[in-house]
Design a protein around this motif. Structure first.
Motif, PDB file in Angstrom:
ATOM      1  N   GLU A 236      69.454 -28.513   9.677  1.00  0.00           N
ATOM      2  CA  GLU A 236      69.117 -29.303  10.865  1.00  0.00           C
ATOM      3  C   GLU A 236      69.631 -28.640  12.141  1.00  0.00           C
ATOM      4  O   GLU A 236      69.077 -28.822  13.202  1.00  0.00           O
ATOM      5  CB  GLU A 236      69.748 -30.699  10.773  1.00  0.00           C
ATOM      6  CG  GLU A 236      68.962 -31.704   9.969  1.00  0.00           C
ATOM      7  CD  GLU A 236      67.750 -32.242  10.705  1.00  0.00           C
ATOM      8  OE1 GLU A 236      66.647 -31.982  10.219  1.00  0.00           O
ATOM      9  OE2 GLU A 236      67.895 -32.901  11.751  1.00  0.00           O
ATOM     10  N   LEU A 366      77.058 -39.330  28.336  1.00  0.00           N
ATOM     11  CA  LEU A 366      76.292 -39.281  27.084  1.00  0.00           C
ATOM     12  C   LEU A 366      75.162 -40.299  27.090  1.00  0.00           C
ATOM     13  O   LEU A 366      74.049 -40.011  26.650  1.00  0.00           O
ATOM     14  CB  LEU A 366      77.217 -39.644  25.911  1.00  0.00           C
ATOM     15  CG  LEU A 366      77.875 -38.561  25.098  1.00  0.00           C
ATOM     16  CD1 LEU A 366      78.518 -39.181  23.885  1.00  0.00           C
ATOM     17  CD2 LEU A 366      76.874 -37.509  24.667  1.00  0.00           C
TER      18      LEU A 366
ATOM     19  N   ARG B 342      71.102 -52.681  26.913  1.00  0.00           N
ATOM     20  CA  ARG B 342      70.434 -51.976  25.824  1.00  0.00           C
ATOM     21  C   ARG B 342      70.570 -52.754  24.516  1.00  0.00           C
ATOM     22  O   ARG B 342      69.607 -52.872  23.745  1.00  0.00           O
ATOM     23  CB  ARG B 342      71.057 -50.587  25.665  1.00  0.00           C
ATOM     24  CG  ARG B 342      70.422 -49.806  24.537  1.00  0.00           C
ATOM     25  CD  ARG B 342      71.263 -48.630  24.146  1.00  0.00           C
ATOM     26  NE  ARG B 342      71.184 -47.556  25.106  1.00  0.00           N
ATOM     27  CZ  ARG B 342      72.021 -46.518  25.101  1.00  0.00           C
ATOM     28  NH1 ARG B 342      72.987 -46.446  24.219  1.00  0.00           N
ATOM     29  NH2 ARG B 342      71.900 -45.560  25.986  1.00  0.00           N
ATOM     30  N   LYS B 396      68.479 -41.404   7.234  1.00  0.00           N
ATOM     31  CA  LYS B 396      68.790 -40.109   7.817  1.00  0.00           C
ATOM     32  C   LYS B 396      67.998 -39.010   7.100  1.00  0.00           C
ATOM     33  O   LYS B 396      67.393 -38.149   7.726  1.00  0.00           O
ATOM     34  CB  LYS B 396      70.298 -39.841   7.644  1.00  0.00           C
ATOM     35  CG  LYS B 396      70.991 -39.514   8.929  1.00  0.00           C
ATOM     36  CD  LYS B 396      72.470 -39.456   8.694  1.00  0.00           C
ATOM     37  CE  LYS B 396      73.089 -38.527   9.689  1.00  0.00           C
ATOM     38  NZ  LYS B 396      74.538 -38.619   9.685  1.00  0.00           N
ATOM     39  N   GLN B 400      65.182 -37.161   9.513  1.00  0.00           N
ATOM     40  CA  GLN B 400      65.659 -35.998  10.260  1.00  0.00           C
ATOM     41  C   GLN B 400      64.592 -34.911  10.325  1.00  0.00           C
ATOM     42  O   GLN B 400      63.580 -34.960   9.631  1.00  0.00           O
ATOM     43  CB  GLN B 400      66.975 -35.488   9.686  1.00  0.00           C
ATOM     44  CG  GLN B 400      66.882 -34.937   8.278  1.00  0.00           C
ATOM     45  CD  GLN B 400      68.252 -34.536   7.750  1.00  0.00           C
ATOM     46  OE1 GLN B 400      69.266 -34.763   8.378  1.00  0.00           O
ATOM     47  NE2 GLN B 400      68.256 -33.930   6.587  1.00  0.00           N
ATOM     48  N   GLN B 401      64.845 -33.905  11.185  1.00  0.00           N
ATOM     49  CA  GLN B 401      63.787 -32.926  11.445  1.00  0.00           C
ATOM     50  C   GLN B 401      63.448 -32.109  10.209  1.00  0.00           C
ATOM     51  O   GLN B 401      62.330 -31.650  10.056  1.00  0.00           O
ATOM     52  CB  GLN B 401      64.193 -32.029  12.605  1.00  0.00           C
ATOM     53  CG  GLN B 401      63.947 -32.714  13.937  1.00  0.00           C
ATOM     54  CD  GLN B 401      64.137 -31.777  15.092  1.00  0.00           C
ATOM     55  OE1 GLN B 401      65.253 -31.356  15.365  1.00  0.00           O
ATOM     56  NE2 GLN B 401      63.069 -31.426  15.762  1.00  0.00           N
ATOM     57  N   GLN B 402      64.435 -31.873   9.347  1.00  0.00           N
ATOM     58  CA  GLN B 402      64.144 -31.208   8.074  1.00  0.00           C
ATOM     59  C   GLN B 402      64.027 -32.261   6.971  1.00  0.00           C
ATOM     60  O   GLN B 402      64.327 -31.998   5.811  1.00  0.00           O
ATOM     61  CB  GLN B 402      65.264 -30.229   7.717  1.00  0.00           C
ATOM     62  CG  GLN B 402      65.604 -29.224   8.800  1.00  0.00           C
ATOM     63  CD  GLN B 402      64.480 -28.252   9.043  1.00  0.00           C
ATOM     64  OE1 GLN B 402      63.797 -27.843   8.107  1.00  0.00           O
ATOM     65  NE2 GLN B 402      64.265 -27.878  10.299  1.00  0.00           N
ATOM     66  N   ILE B 422      61.198 -35.733  16.488  1.00  0.00           N
ATOM     67  CA  ILE B 422      62.602 -36.167  16.544  1.00  0.00           C
ATOM     68  C   ILE B 422      62.617 -37.671  16.353  1.00  0.00           C
ATOM     69  O   ILE B 422      62.201 -38.428  17.228  1.00  0.00           O
ATOM     70  CB  ILE B 422      63.237 -35.782  17.882  1.00  0.00           C
ATOM     71  CG1 ILE B 422      63.159 -34.273  18.070  1.00  0.00           C
ATOM     72  CG2 ILE B 422      64.685 -36.245  17.940  1.00  0.00           C
ATOM     73  CD1 ILE B 422      63.557 -33.815  19.440  1.00  0.00           C
ATOM     74  N   ASN B 425      68.790 -40.116  15.508  1.00  0.00           N
ATOM     75  CA  ASN B 425      69.780 -39.929  16.553  1.00  0.00           C
ATOM     76  C   ASN B 425      69.214 -40.326  17.915  1.00  0.00           C
ATOM     77  O   ASN B 425      69.514 -39.729  18.931  1.00  0.00           O
ATOM     78  CB  ASN B 425      70.289 -38.482  16.610  1.00  0.00           C
ATOM     79  CG  ASN B 425      71.032 -38.117  15.345  1.00  0.00           C
ATOM     80  OD1 ASN B 425      71.771 -38.941  14.810  1.00  0.00           O
ATOM     81  ND2 ASN B 425      70.824 -36.918  14.845  1.00  0.00           N
ATOM     82  N   GLU B 503      75.896 -46.490  14.814  1.00  0.00           N
ATOM     83  CA  GLU B 503      76.878 -45.400  14.848  1.00  0.00           C
ATOM     84  C   GLU B 503      76.340 -44.185  14.088  1.00  0.00           C
ATOM     85  O   GLU B 503      76.512 -43.049  14.515  1.00  0.00           O
ATOM     86  CB  GLU B 503      78.196 -45.885  14.224  1.00  0.00           C
ATOM     87  CG  GLU B 503      79.326 -44.875  14.213  1.00  0.00           C
ATOM     88  CD  GLU B 503      79.889 -44.599  15.608  1.00  0.00           C
ATOM     89  OE1 GLU B 503      79.839 -45.517  16.447  1.00  0.00           O
ATOM     90  OE2 GLU B 503      80.356 -43.475  15.834  1.00  0.00           O
ATOM     91  N   GLY B 507      72.701 -41.754  17.556  1.00  0.00           N
ATOM     92  CA  GLY B 507      72.871 -40.655  18.502  1.00  0.00           C
ATOM     93  C   GLY B 507      73.542 -41.137  19.766  1.00  0.00           C
ATOM     94  O   GLY B 507      74.536 -41.864  19.695  1.00  0.00           O
ATOM     95  N   THR B 508      72.992 -40.765  20.918  1.00  0.00           N
ATOM     96  CA  THR B 508      73.606 -41.219  22.166  1.00  0.00           C
ATOM     97  C   THR B 508      72.805 -42.342  22.807  1.00  0.00           C
ATOM     98  O   THR B 508      73.359 -43.171  23.501  1.00  0.00           O
ATOM     99  CB  THR B 508      73.689 -40.064  23.172  1.00  0.00           C
ATOM    100  OG1 THR B 508      72.381 -39.568  23.389  1.00  0.00           O
ATOM    101  CG2 THR B 508      74.571 -38.963  22.649  1.00  0.00           C
ATOM    102  N   THR B 511      73.038 -46.263  20.648  1.00  0.00           N
ATOM    103  CA  THR B 511      74.262 -46.978  20.299  1.00  0.00           C
ATOM    104  C   THR B 511      74.328 -48.311  21.023  1.00  0.00           C
ATOM    105  O   THR B 511      73.720 -48.500  22.057  1.00  0.00           O
ATOM    106  CB  THR B 511      75.506 -46.152  20.644  1.00  0.00           C
ATOM    107  OG1 THR B 511      75.354 -45.651  21.954  1.00  0.00           O
ATOM    108  CG2 THR B 511      75.700 -45.036  19.663  1.00  0.00           C
TER     109      THR B 511
END
Lengths: 368, 561
Positions: A236, A366, B342, B396, B400-402, B422, B425, B503, B507-508, B511
């Motif tokens: 990844e 962030l 949010r 996950k 995920q990308q892979q 994407i 995250n 969590e 990602g950012t 949350t």
């Protein structure tokens, strides 16, 4: 009358204590650690030999080191501390000491001297960063990269993390300002010895965040030490920061195409603290254990099971081969001269002061 | 008194002569008590595990006694200081600070306060820590000076006699009680034991500061360290206090007529006061740490000197306390309002996606024959019984990308290898994973409500000429609303406080506010701020519940048939 009785009892107790020293030590011990490979290295290097010498002692592990400060504070408020010995990173030890939750120790009387008779305070030297802290290992936070994703020119410099042209792809960084801010400033042209001076100013913090901005959309932020090894193994990310022991197991145990960067690795310490206010029998037991578990041989033995450097100067020459893999461990230690060409020492004092302030800015950045 | 005329109009009596009404009341009371005893375990459980922690949280979010407990005199002295004048506070503030901090450092309480104030003012943590280490140096010079004058000042015995005063002197129990209270506030220890020492009232009047510090010293040594004060000389703060006292002309006059033990030595020291090192606490404190010359640090003590503070709540809504009242935090530190927004927005989104996905599933479950529907029900419940962490981690791997989805899309040729999606995250990942995790909480109440809707109603509607859609929308759907209500409340309230999934996959940008609460509870240890954030979240949920009740009506919510 009452007083006299007490005196007699105390005197009798004193004599008994002299006669049968082991009798007034508790037989149960609750040790707190991080779980995983690290805890099992402690189990094999310290606990098993200790129990072999002291039959009847029972050790219970609690894998709570990540929340140790908060839990210990809560236990202390509730007036019931159930832990006897807690493994924490140095910055947490400093906070626990500040909060009066950890017991102060006297290294020379509480810890074993080196084999050549050098007192513990000199053998541990500068690593005794707090009056309550008993160091065990030196570990480092450093980068690992996928060897199959970096082309013919593998990175040798930490600034490769910020070089999206040469090393495109995602990178993993820890979801907190510590270390990341330092690396960002280093790669933005700030001299190594000026990093914390710059970081102490709002302009310096802005500068670091601006540098991180350049790679922000290519970063996966991790919060558990196991994340980066997993992301590397999955392909990844092209590179990511984590603890050197985790990378060791990805490379040597799981044989993944990953290599260590080592450049600008940040040294940090991990060790024991004894909670404040233990009853006498438990304290006696734990002091006995900790003196054994942090002697020169035991710390050197731990390196057989995990690639973290022993905290005693006298242990370094005794580091041998990995117990299961049979490879020499010395070249995998963060403190090995080849790996430690360019290192960075975590500044405890600085982060104790600035962690809340910079963290607020970092998290706000962030979330943007 | 004629017993025979009364019975018809008087109270009806029971067999033992007590009025029946009373008996009835008693037996009813007994019943109530019995009922209470039956629910007592539950009641106590709820009180202990639910109400008490919430009350504690509410209290923590405003509690701020640590400042005035640790630095009581400094807080009093600093109240006259005008920080806006941009000048350093006056000498008495630094003097009070020295004595407060000295005692706090001996009791190892000063670093706690440093941690507390560091939340408001960067750098105070290490300022208090270094000050605690170096504070002894200030008093050492006075100790040396006094012992240089007369070695008797080294003797614990001598000091003890001096501070007790003459055998005939009245003991000053008020001072003792006052110092007990000072130490209790500081250490949280009751400090009630008898220590075998009471300062003399005459000497306490002549040397007020010395008597005060000596008494505090005696109490602390006796109770905390289990040692007798007369065995050793006092700590440095007492020598310092004596040097301060002796410099006061008032004290010098009073000493000249004093006859108690040690009066000669006192007079000699007072006469030699010019040879004593200067008593300049401002300079001394700044020498200990140059940061004491920064007015901001004393300002922080002044601003946060109250026993209760709104500071945590202000922080929790991106405001801060300053000298001019309340103002917004700098923009680069604002985060909480955005996170609250949010959290609400995403929780609503998750609730809606749960309704969209859950409604058809519940409908199928309710309308299939029992055997098939039971089988399908297990499929709904199976993920419900799987560990939360496993399910989240599985997402996950999927996203995920892979991951599985991207790999499949690339393999099918729908996606270029370089432009993999994407999906984790970020907010998308959080919404997908949380919708999946919370779906059973929507399906189950919906299912149990739908089961009670007789299928004949739909058939009747259709036989009366309704189209499929009309029959569903006008007849079936209104009857299923209580299930939607119950499911939505469950999902929404669970989502708003969710922590672990955001969590791991958030990602950012994905949350929630609970991630910050967890951070403050377990990592930054700013429990006050964590409590304030938690309280605001609780209030928001209650407010939403109230609004919901007003709009939909809580009677319209059904968890089962």
């Amino acid at each position: 009358m009452k007083f006299a009785k007490l005196m007699v009892a105390t005197a009798a107790f004193g004599m008994a204590a002299g006669a049968a020293h082991a009798a007034d030590m508790a037989t149960d011990m609750t040790l707190v650690s991080w779980g995983g490979a690290y805890q099992s290295s402690q189990q094999r290097a310290y606990v098993e030999p200790y129990i072999a010498n002291n039959s009847g002692v029972k050790v219970v592990w609690d894998e709570s080191s990540a929340e140790a400060v908060a839990k210990l504070r809560a236990m202390n408020e509730a007036g019931n501390v159930t832990w006897d010995l807690v493994d924490v990173v140095a910055s947490d030890a400093i906070r626990l000491c500040d909060e009066g939750l950890a017991m102060e120790i006297d290294p020379d009387s509480d810890l074993a001297a080196a084999p050549d008779g050098k007192p513990a305070s000199e053998d541990f030297g500068d690593l005794l960063v707090s009056d309550c802290f008993i160091p065990q290992i030196v570990y480092s936070t450093t980068f690992g990269y996928r060897t199959d994703m970096v082309g013919d020119t593998p990175p040798t410099d930490v600034c490769a993390v910020f070089d999206l042209k040469k090393y495109p792809g995602k990178r993993a960084l820890e979801k907190r300002p510590i270390n990341n801010m330092e690396w960002a400033l280093l790669c933005d042209g700030v001299a190594k010895d000026k990093v914390y001076d710059v970081l102490a100013t709002p302009a310096g913090q802005e500068q670091a965040l601006k540098k991180l901005d350049t790679i922000k959309d290519q970063v996966i932020w991790w919060s558990a030490g196991a994340d980066t090894p997993q992301l590397l193994a999955d392909g990844e990310i092209v590179m990511g920061s984590t603890y050197n022991g985790r990378l060791f197991s990805v490379i040597e145990e799981q044989k993944q195409p990953v290599a260590m960067l080592w450049d600008a690795q940040v040294f940090d310490l991990d060790g024991w603290i004894i909670p404040a206010g233990l009853p006498a029998d438990r304290l006696a037991r734990v002091k006995d254990f900790v003196k054994f578990a942090t002697d020169t041989q035991r710390l050197a033995d731990q390196a057989k099971y995990i690639s973290y450097g022993p905290a005693r100067a006298s242990s370094a020459p005794l580091v041998g081969k990995h117990a299961d893999l049979g490879i020499e461990m010395a070249p995998h230690m963060p403190t090995d001269p080849n790996n430690a060409k360019n290192t960075f020492l975590y500044n405890y004092e600085f982060w104790a002061d600035y962690r809340d302030d910079i963290d607020a800015k970092f998290q706000a950045w962030l979330a943007k | 008194m004629s017993g025979h005329a009364e019975p018809e109009t008087g109270p009806i009596l029971a067999s033992d002569g007590t009025p029946l009404k009373k008996r009835l009341a008693r037996s009813l009371r007994m019943q109530k008590l019995r009922a209470l005893a039956l629910i007592a375990p539950l009641l106590i459980f709820v009180l202990v595990t639910f109400i008490a922690p919430i009350a504690d949280m509410l209290f923590r979010s405003v509690e701020n006694e640590i400042v005035s407990n640790t630095l009581p005199d400094t807080v009093a002295a600093v109240s006259d200081w005008d920080p806006k004048a941009q000048e350093l506070p006056s000498e008495p503030v630094y003097q009070a600070l020295y004595f407060d901090l000295f005692l706090a450092a001996e009791a190892k309480e000063h670093t706690k306060l440093g941690t507390r104030l560091n939340y408001e003012q960067v750098g105070i943590s290490s300022l208090f820590r270094t000050s605690g280490r170096k504070l002894d140096d200030i008093g050492k010079v006075y100790e040396k000076w006094l012992i240089g004058l007369n070695p008797a000042w080294k003797s614990g015995e001598f000091w003890n006699e001096l501070m007790r005063g003459a055998a005939s002197a009245a003991p000053d129990t008020d001072l003792l009680a006052e110092q007990r209270a000072r130490l209790t506030a500081l250490t949280d220890d009751p400090m009630q034991q008898d220590i075998g020492f009471v300062p003399g009232s005459e000497i306490a009047r002549i040397l007020p500061l010395t008597a005060r510090e000596y008494t505090a010293n005696a109490l602390f040594i006796a109770i905390d360290k289990n040692r007798d004060i007369s065995k050793r000389g006092p700590w440095e703060a007492v020598y310092t206090a004596l040097a301060v006292d002796l410099g006061d002309p008032e004290v010098q006059r009073a000493i000249s007529g004093y006859q108690g033990p040690g009066s000669d030595e006192l007079r000699a020291a007072a006469a030699a006061i010019d040879t004593a090192p200067p008593r300049d606490f401002t300079a001394a404190m700044i020498k200990v740490d140059k940061d004491w010359a920064k007015p901001e640090n004393i300002q922080a003590i002044k601003i946060y000197s109250g026993k209760y503070t709104a500071g945590y709540y202000l922080n929790a809504i991106d405001m801060q306390k300053t000298l001019d009242g309340v103002s917004e935090r700098p923009e680069n530190q604002q985060i909480y309002m955005m996170l609250f927004g949010r959290t609400l927005f995403m929780s609503l989104l998750i609730t809606f996606s749960c309704i969209l996905l859950g409604y058809p599933v519940a409908w199928i479950l309710a309308n299939l024959p029992l055997r098939t529907s039971n089988l399908l029900m297990i499929l709904v419940l199976l993920p419900f019984w799987t560990s939360l962490l496993v399910r989240t981690s599985a997402w996950k791997v999927m996203l995920q990308q892979q991951g599985v989805i991207n790999d499949t899309l690339v393999w099918l040729g729908l996606l270029d290898d370089a432009s993999r999606l994407i999906m984790i995250n970020n907010q998308f990942g959080t919404i997908v994973a949380m919708t999946h995790i919370l779906l059973p909480f929507m399906i189950l109440p919906l299912y149990s409500v739908m089961q009670t809707i007789p299928p004949s109603y739909l058939r009747a509607a259709k036989s009366l000429g309704a189209t499929n859609w009309t029959a569903f929308w006008r007849v079936y759907f209104p009857q299923s609303i209580p299930g939607i209500g119950a499911g939505s409340i469950l999902v929404f309230i669970l989502a708003i406080g969710y922590y672990i999934t955001p969590e791991i996959v958030g990602g950012t940008t994905g949350t929630f506010i609970s991630n910050r609460i967890a951070f403050h509870i377990s990592s930054s240890l700013n429990w006050g701020l964590g409590a304030a954030l938690g309280t605001i979240l609780l209030a928001a949920v209650l407010a939403l519940y109230w609004t919901y009740d007003k709009i939909v009506g809580i009677d319209n919510v059904k968890l089962g048939g």
